[in-house]
Design a protein around this motif. Structure first.
Motif, mmCIF file in Angstrom:
data_model
loop_
_atom_site.group_PDB
_atom_site.id
_atom_site.type_symbol
_atom_site.label_atom_id
_atom_site.label_comp_id
_atom_site.label_asym_id
_atom_site.label_seq_id
_atom_site.Cartn_x
_atom_site.Cartn_y
_atom_site.Cartn_z
ATOM 1 N N SER A 83 0.828 -1.201 0.000
ATOM 2 C CA SER A 83 0.000 0.000 0.000
ATOM 3 C C SER A 83 0.867 1.259 0.000
ATOM 4 O O SER A 83 0.585 2.214 -0.722
ATOM 5 N N ALA A 86 2.582 1.438 -3.463
ATOM 6 C CA ALA A 86 1.698 1.693 -4.603
ATOM 7 C C ALA A 86 1.036 3.060 -4.559
ATOM 8 O O ALA A 86 0.267 3.405 -5.447
ATOM 9 N N SER A 87 1.310 3.813 -3.527
ATOM 10 C CA SER A 87 0.690 5.129 -3.404
ATOM 11 C C SER A 87 1.082 6.009 -4.593
ATOM 12 O O SER A 87 2.262 6.207 -4.883
ATOM 13 N N ALA A 88 0.063 6.515 -5.288
ATOM 14 C CA ALA A 88 0.310 7.307 -6.497
ATOM 15 C C ALA A 88 1.176 8.548 -6.242
ATOM 16 O O ALA A 88 2.094 8.828 -7.021
ATOM 17 N N PRO A 89 0.916 9.295 -5.159
ATOM 18 C CA PRO A 89 1.769 10.470 -4.924
ATOM 19 C C PRO A 89 3.242 10.106 -4.747
ATOM 20 O O PRO A 89 4.126 10.835 -5.176
ATOM 21 N N GLN A 92 4.650 9.311 -8.132
ATOM 22 C CA GLN A 92 4.777 10.589 -8.850
ATOM 23 C C GLN A 92 6.040 11.345 -8.410
ATOM 24 O O GLN A 92 6.780 11.862 -9.238
ATOM 25 N N GLN A 103 4.032 15.844 -14.444
ATOM 26 C CA GLN A 103 2.662 15.506 -14.793
ATOM 27 C C GLN A 103 2.170 16.448 -15.886
ATOM 28 O O GLN A 103 2.421 17.655 -15.828
ATOM 29 N N ALA A 104 1.498 15.884 -16.873
ATOM 30 C CA ALA A 104 0.971 16.706 -17.970
ATOM 31 C C ALA A 104 -0.119 17.617 -17.436
ATOM 32 O O ALA A 104 -0.920 17.210 -16.603
ATOM 33 N N THR A 105 -0.118 18.845 -17.908
ATOM 34 C CA THR A 105 -1.161 19.779 -17.477
ATOM 35 C C THR A 105 -2.377 19.605 -18.387
ATOM 36 O O THR A 105 -2.296 18.934 -19.419
ATOM 37 N N SER A 106 -3.473 20.233 -17.982
ATOM 38 C CA SER A 106 -4.714 20.039 -18.746
ATOM 39 C C SER A 106 -4.584 20.553 -20.183
ATOM 40 O O SER A 106 -5.159 19.983 -21.104
ATOM 41 N N THR A 109 -3.052 18.075 -22.565
ATOM 42 C CA THR A 109 -3.806 16.832 -22.747
ATOM 43 C C THR A 109 -4.878 17.037 -23.807
ATOM 44 O O THR A 109 -5.558 18.062 -23.820
ATOM 45 N N THR A 110 -4.987 16.070 -24.714
ATOM 46 C CA THR A 110 -6.010 16.150 -25.752
ATOM 47 C C THR A 110 -7.023 15.032 -25.535
ATOM 48 O O THR A 110 -6.651 13.884 -25.292
ATOM 49 N N TYR A 111 -8.264 15.386 -25.593
ATOM 50 C CA TYR A 111 -9.330 14.392 -25.432
ATOM 51 C C TYR A 111 -10.002 14.163 -26.785
ATOM 52 O O TYR A 111 -10.298 15.114 -27.510
ATOM 53 N N GLU B 68 -5.217 0.456 0.589
ATOM 54 C CA GLU B 68 -5.410 0.378 2.045
ATOM 55 C C GLU B 68 -4.971 1.679 2.719
ATOM 56 O O GLU B 68 -3.846 2.116 2.517
ATOM 57 N N GLN B 152 -0.316 5.023 4.496
ATOM 58 C CA GLN B 152 -0.164 6.302 3.775
ATOM 59 C C GLN B 152 0.281 7.428 4.715
ATOM 60 O O GLN B 152 0.251 8.598 4.325
ATOM 61 N N HIS B 219 -7.062 8.541 -2.512
ATOM 62 C CA HIS B 219 -5.796 8.904 -1.860
ATOM 63 C C HIS B 219 -4.971 9.883 -2.679
ATOM 64 O O HIS B 219 -4.259 10.718 -2.133
ATOM 65 N N GLN B 547 -7.404 16.528 -14.299
ATOM 66 C CA GLN B 547 -6.454 15.727 -15.069
ATOM 67 C C GLN B 547 -6.483 14.272 -14.598
ATOM 68 O O GLN B 547 -6.521 13.348 -15.392
#
Lengths: 116, 559
Positions: A83, A86-89, A92, A103-106, A109-111, B68, B152, B219, B547
């Motif tokens: 856990s 794997a935390s995204a922050p 990053q 991180q790409a800004t808005s 980013t192309t939708y 978690e 976390q 999170h 985003q």
């Protein structure tokens, strides 16, 4: 003509084989006794063996439940580590620090609208 | 014959001895099995039977994506019976080497032979405890316990709360859902042989593990909001800051952040002041963000339309008070939309006077101020709202501009979410579902007509496009929002000089709202305005969230 005495002798002669069945009976009794002792012994041995087996199984069960508790504890510890990892922050931050990624800004980013 | 007689006598004597011996044994056996049976049986039971409590594993708390946030880990509690300790000095040193407990502190405890039970270390590391156990020190005992871990660390620490050493939830969601998370401890009786080896297990009551709790929090969104608040607090040397990210369609709370934060694993050493989830338990005077309620009431009561114009002086007498706009100006002619865009105090009070205290009070209540929202978190404050019969002459000059009223950030975010959700209010909530159970019913109620909600959204867009909230704007997305700058009340009943709460509530994307984000910054220094201090924080949080959840821009170019 047969006399009473002669008749008795004859009877005695006829009665002579009688003791034989007594011996057979005694032998049968002895065999029966031995057999019952053997059966009782076998049963007792079976009871003892069953008890020993139950005891062994109980000991094994105790070890297994201890092992299960250990594995659960390890699993919880690994889940906790996973856990955190794997935390995204965290990923990053590492990506930015080690690889210089951002991180790409808005507006970068192309939708696409897919046709239905 | 004489020899035979001697032999017979010996045999008889031997027989008599045997008979006496057997008789003695029989009597002893009868004595033990009848008279002393109960006490001996009890003594035997204590020596080879042991009742063991099987601790139930506490449920895990997961975030929206299944990560978690709080889970149980095994720990070992070490205790001792000082009466059985042979060498307390050696024992204390051994404990210091293995568990790291200060031997000088431990020695007098272990040497105190008046006690039969003392804790050596609660919830110690299992590997370290096992090392101590291997030393086979007399008088030491060990039992497994569960230790709560927050992988976390500081993420959502105030929301999650904490669990005490006895495994009971003491604050936050750990307290709110303690019953579900805790489960039920089991009990079993084990039979041991003389060497302590378990030879039989008699299950009396199996343990039931606690249920898992699945949150609406994400999170990543939470961690980003906390990071932005950290930077904001640092930049403006503020006392604290809070943020809420809410999905207006459902009332699901995606982030609920408070800074300064703390590592949830170190809760006992953290000051209680930091442990509060300020977005729910603390109130603040909202200032200009509250003007939306005044305008919503006036529009709904059909007193005005967005284009109705008013000639507004710079200042106004209300009872014994003189109220003026934030920036010095001459007399202006503003429409209702412009009143909101320029955050005119005089304009809002003018609308409130047209509404009257009863209707204004009713609209305040309708938006949910003065009562709890029902968010699934303990200790929610209802805020402070004066009933109309207790209003003074000047209250009509305070309340419409968010003074003399105290609200919680979650109340304010939910009110704005209702406007974003076409006038329908949804109960804000942190928990999606518990265990295998279904989702709790969402509480919805209509506050304003969809037409009014649409008009209010248009006005809020103007606030960001050309009003006080321009720092909240972002390329590609339409943002609707309102700034707020409120002076903080002091203990004497007045307002403290130089102490403000700067806030911003925004809705993004304004065309199809996905987020309502509220940011409050307590006592910023250098600048005090919500549009300067809080709006940029909103923009940073919103930019990441859009985003992250792949929300396409409002006006995406055709490809």
């Amino acid at each position: 003509m047969a006399t009473w005495a002669a008749a008795r002798v004859e009877e005695a002669v006829v009665a002579q084989p009688r003791p034989k069945p007594r011996v057979v009976k005694r032998e049968r009794h002895v065999r029966g006794g031995v057999l019952s002792i053997a059966i009782v012994a076998a049963l007792l041995a079976g009871v003892v063996a069953t008890n020993v087996a139950v005891l062994r199984l109980n000991i094994k069960l105790d070890h297994l439940s201890q092992e299960r508790a250990d594995l659960r504890a390890q699993n919880a510890q690994l889940s906790s580590q996973l856990s955190s990892a794997a935390s995204a922050p965290r990923i990053q931050k590492l990506a930015a620090k080690r690889l210089g990624w951002q991180q790409a800004t808005s507006d970068q980013t192309t939708y696409f609208k897919l046709p239905k | 014959v004489t020899v035979n007689r001697h032999v017979n006598r010996r045999i008889r004597l031997f027989l008599a001895v045997l008979v006496f011996a057997f008789a003695g044994l029989l009597l002893r056996a009868t004595w033990l099995q009848s008279v002393r049976a109960e006490s001996l049986s009890a003594l035997g039971s204590t020596q080879h039977r042991e009742s063991v409590t099987l601790p139930a594993g506490r449920g895990t708390i997961y975030d929206r994506v299944g990560l978690e946030l709080a889970l149980g880990e095994r720990a070992t509690t070490v205790y001792a019976n000082p009466m059985q300790i042979v060498d307390p000095r050696r024992a204390a040193l051994a404990v210091e080497r293995t568990l790291g407990v200060d031997a000088n502190r431990l020695y007098p405890i272990l040497a105190d032979r008046t006690k039969g039970f003392v804790y050596v270390a609660r919830q110690a590391d299992p590997a370290q405890a096992a090392a101590l156990q291997r030393m086979k020190l007399p008088g030491f005992g060990f039992y497994p316990e569960e230790r709560r871990n927050y992988p976390q660390r500081s993420v959502a620490a105030q929301v999650l709360g904490y669990v005490g050493t006895d495994g009971n939830g003491l604050s936050g969601l750990e307290l709110q859902f303690d019953k579900e998370l805790a489960g039920r401890a089991g009990k079993e009786t084990v039979v041991k042989d003389p060497s302590g080896q378990v030879i039989d297990v008699q299950n009396e009551q199996p343990e039931i593990s606690g249920k898992n709790v699945y949150l609406t929090l994400d999170h990543s969104i939470q961690a980003n909001a906390e990071e932005v608040l950290r930077e904001t607090v640092h930049k403006w040397s503020a006392k604290s800051a809070s943020a809420i990210v809410l999905d207006p369609r459902t009332g699901a709370i995606l982030a609920m952040a408070t800074e300064p934060g703390y590592d949830a694993n170190r809760f006992p050493s953290v000051p209680t002041d930091l442990q509060r989830n300020r977005t729910i338990t603390d109130t603040y005077e909202p200032g200009s963000t509250f003007k939306l309620m005044t305008v919503a009431g006036a529009l709904s009561e059909r007193i005005v339309s967005p284009t109705t114009r008013f000639t507004l002086p710079y200042q106004l007498h209300v009872a014994d008070r003189i109220i003026h706009d934030a920036e010095e100006r001459g007399t202006v002619n503003y429409s209702v939309a412009q009143i909101l865009a320029h955050s005119s105090n005089i304009g809002a009070i003018t609308l409130a006077e047209m509404l009257g205290r009863t209707r204004l009070s009713s609209w305040i209540s309708r938006f949910g101020f003065g009562r709890t929202t029902g968010v699934d978190f303990p200790g929610e404050s209802p805020g402070i709202v004066l009933p109309p019969d207790k209003w003074s002459g000047s209250t009509i000059g305070n309340v419409p501009i968010g003074q003399g009223i105290a609200v919680t950030p979650v109340q304010m975010a939910a009110a704005y979410a209702a406007i974003a959700n076409r006038g329908v209010w949804s109960r804000p909530h942190l928990v999606d579902h518990v265990g295998g159970g279904g989702r709790p019913s969402l509480n919805h109620r209509r506050l304003v007509a969809p037409r009014i909600a649409k008009q209010l959204m248009m006005m809020l867009k103007d606030v960001v496009a050309e009003g006080t909230g321009t720092y909240a704007a972002m390329p590609g997305y339409q943002v609707a929002g309102k700034t707020g700058t409120a002076q903080k009340p002091d203990a004497s009943g007045g307002y403290a000089t130089g102490r403000y709460v700067a806030s911003f509530v925004g809705i993004v994307p304004a065309s199809r709202p996905r987020f309502v984000i509220l940011v409050t910054v307590d006592e910023p220094r250098g600048a005090i305005w919500g549009g300067v201090v809080a709006a940029p924080a909103f923009q940073q949080i919103a930019r990441f969230d859009l985003q992250y959840l792949e929300v396409p821009p409002d006006a995406a170019p055709a490809h």
